[in-house]
Design an enzyme around this catalytic site. Structure first.
Site, PDB file in Angstrom:
ATOM      1  N   SER A 234       0.836  -1.192   0.000  1.00  0.00           N
ATOM      2  CA  SER A 234       0.000   0.000   0.000  1.00  0.00           C
ATOM      3  C   SER A 234       0.873   1.246   0.000  1.00  0.00           C
ATOM      4  O   SER A 234       2.023   1.205   0.434  1.00  0.00           O
ATOM      5  CB  SER A 234      -0.913  -0.012   1.237  1.00  0.00           C
ATOM      6  N   ASP A 235       0.326   2.338  -0.502  1.00  0.00           N
ATOM      7  CA  ASP A 235       1.044   3.602  -0.517  1.00  0.00           C
ATOM      8  C   ASP A 235       0.042   4.741  -0.352  1.00  0.00           C
ATOM      9  O   ASP A 235      -1.055   4.687  -0.917  1.00  0.00           O
ATOM     10  CB  ASP A 235       1.806   3.781  -1.835  1.00  0.00           C
TER      11      ASP A 235
END
Length: 195
Positions: free
Chosen positions: A71-72
């Site tokens: 995730s970012d």
């Protein structure tokens, strides 16, 4: 329902907490991939490419039936990208730019699943809009004193002390915190990995 190993490609305690709140157990294996935040592409594509980079790095280092989650999170105000502040002065500038404004939080999710030799990759994103109260310089400095701003995109943590500065959220609290759990749930449900 088949048991499958879930690996989070992040050292973020918030992302781990969100996965556990879904009733899932996960292993933590932070990605060593070098992030390039200076790519000349749209922020949504940048965020998606970073979540894919993290997940793919960890996927390539593991084997067997597994789910790897990358995730970012990117914060964008007035068309400008705010990353993690390098120091207090940068944190102050970020919070000053958020003060009294609405900004976007783009959180991307990459899920790579291997089941019995078959690999599937999901790479998507979620966008939430967050409105901050107007903050005085004194309030910002008082917040910076607690140190919570460090290692946080946009210099704040919605689930922490800075939550009191947030007037409105249009979107997902979990996404702003760092993981779009509603999207992760839909992916795992489609793959019959969660009820």
């Amino acid at each position: 329902m088949e048991q499958i190993k879930i690996i989070l490609a992040s050292k973020s305690p918030r992302r781990r907490e969100l996965i556990e709140l879904m009733g899932l157990k996960c292993e933590i294996m932070p990605s060593d991939a070098e992030e390039d935040n200076n790519q000349k592409i749209k922020l949504v594509k940048l965020s998606e490419s970073l979540s894919l980079l993290k997940a793919q790095d960890v996927f390539d280092k593991t084997s067997g039936n597994r789910v790897v989650i990358g995730s970012d999170t990117l914060v964008c105000v007035n068309g400008k990208y705010l990353g993690k502040p390098k120091n207090r002065e940068e944190g102050f500038k970020m919070l000053k730019s958020l003060s009294g404004n609405t900004h976007k939080v783009i959180t991307s999710l990459c899920v790579i699943i291997e089941k019995d030799g078959e690999v599937k990759t999901y790479n998507t994103h979620d966008i939430s809009k967050v409105t901050f109260l107007k903050l005085s310089d004194e309030t910002i400095n008082n917040y910076l004193d607690c140190g919570e701003y460090q290692d946080k995109a946009g210099a704040y943590a919605i689930q922490g002390r800075s939550g009191m500065f947030i007037k409105n959220i249009n979107g997902s609290f979990a996404s702003v915190m760092g993981l779009p759990t509603h999207i992760l749930y839909e992916i795992l449900k489609k793959e019959n990995l969660i009820i």
